[in-house]
Design a protein around this motif. Sequence first.
Motif, mmCIF file in Angstrom:
data_model
loop_
_atom_site.group_PDB
_atom_site.id
_atom_site.type_symbol
_atom_site.label_atom_id
_atom_site.label_comp_id
_atom_site.label_asym_id
_atom_site.label_seq_id
_atom_site.Cartn_x
_atom_site.Cartn_y
_atom_site.Cartn_z
ATOM 1 N N VAL A 1 1.375 -7.299 9.706
ATOM 2 C CA VAL A 1 1.137 -5.905 9.341
ATOM 3 C C VAL A 1 2.399 -5.114 9.679
ATOM 4 O O VAL A 1 2.768 -4.974 10.842
ATOM 5 N N ASP B 1 0.860 -1.181 0.000
ATOM 6 C CA ASP B 1 0.000 0.000 0.000
ATOM 7 C C ASP B 1 0.898 1.233 0.000
ATOM 8 O O ASP B 1 1.500 1.566 1.022
ATOM 9 N N ARG C 1 -5.258 4.371 -2.500
ATOM 10 C CA ARG C 1 -5.176 4.112 -1.060
ATOM 11 C C ARG C 1 -6.076 2.938 -0.716
ATOM 12 O O ARG C 1 -7.249 2.927 -1.075
ATOM 13 N N ALA D 1 1.285 -7.316 4.959
ATOM 14 C CA ALA D 1 0.888 -6.035 4.375
ATOM 15 C C ALA D 1 1.943 -4.995 4.719
ATOM 16 O O ALA D 1 2.420 -4.929 5.851
ATOM 17 N N LEU E 1 -8.049 -3.717 2.447
ATOM 18 C CA LEU E 1 -6.806 -4.412 2.764
ATOM 19 C C LEU E 1 -7.108 -5.733 3.465
ATOM 20 O O LEU E 1 -6.500 -6.766 3.168
ATOM 21 N N PHE F 1 5.149 -1.619 8.384
ATOM 22 C CA PHE F 1 5.012 -0.213 8.004
ATOM 23 C C PHE F 1 6.232 0.319 7.269
ATOM 24 O O PHE F 1 7.365 -0.085 7.522
ATOM 25 N N LEU G 1 -6.211 -1.489 11.254
ATOM 26 C CA LEU G 1 -5.619 -2.467 10.345
ATOM 27 C C LEU G 1 -5.622 -3.858 10.952
ATOM 28 O O LEU G 1 -5.991 -4.838 10.308
ATOM 29 N N CYS H 1 2.268 -1.121 4.872
ATOM 30 C CA CYS H 1 1.371 0.026 4.927
ATOM 31 C C CYS H 1 2.143 1.286 5.297
ATOM 32 O O CYS H 1 3.129 1.221 6.032
#
Length: 298
Positions: free
Chosen positions: A190, A137, A145, A163, A151, A192, A180, A165
């Motif tokens: 998840v 993403d 987005r 993911a 997602l 970042f 999330l 993000c």
Amino acid sequence: MPDAISGLSAFPITPSDADGHVDAAGLNRLLQRLIDARVDSIGLLGSTGTYAYLSRDERRRTVEIAAGTVAGRVPILVGIGALRTDEAIKLARDARAAGADAGLLAPVSYTPPTEEEVFRHFEAVAGEGGLPLVIYDNPATTHVRLSPALLGRIACLPGVVAAKCPAPEPSAVEAGYAALRAAVPPTVAVGFSGDWNATEALIAGGTAWFSVAGGLFPKTCLAIVRAVEVGDAARARALNAELAPLWDLFKAHSSLRVVYALADHLGLCRAEPPRPILPLAPEIRAEVVATVQRLNLT
């Protein structure tokens, strides 16, 4: 491929000449620095790796070079984003055949896709590409987005393992991560990106830091990740605060341009960003180099 993607995922540039031919020796030097630091994974051909500017042949060759250098010691995540779904499937198959462990799939756009179109894109690549997928993403570059709901829907597809993000601002990180995490199955990591906000996102519970700075200064970034992993949030925040001058440069001039200048300064490769992106002006480059010398990054 590990059961879960975690820790520091370091994203190097992909050095190439003016015709888009990848510099194997330069790429190997960049990768060896990451292997020696023992990063948790390598993000090859991400946005910092300028995947969108390279031909299919050179993207495949990049993975082949990296797989030979890494030799299974570190998982390799490879950008497979493309405007067309069929092209992304071909790129996934190329990456798998060349030795990738997972694909980083961003919904690249020209005509803005609907949420259903984005989902169908991921569904097709997950089903036909033959690679575990990391949802990528990156609205700053794709102009798409992914909402937590979308997602989460994509994350339920077979073969999706993580993911990537954009990290929320610190004031919004707890609520952003909670949204999330509530949408994504617990089996899907998840993590970042967005280096200047990543420390707070890790402290909030993020599994991985997908890092531009980590692609050049893996030991410095690993120190932050390891502090979070042992529950020392104060040390992680202090180490991150020391990097504020670097984050300011990233925000002012783009992390891509800054790391190209620094890779050249460090003697790791002699490459400029792919045109039409121009290298930093000499006076800005001097500021970047002086800042990094003061910070004593490793």
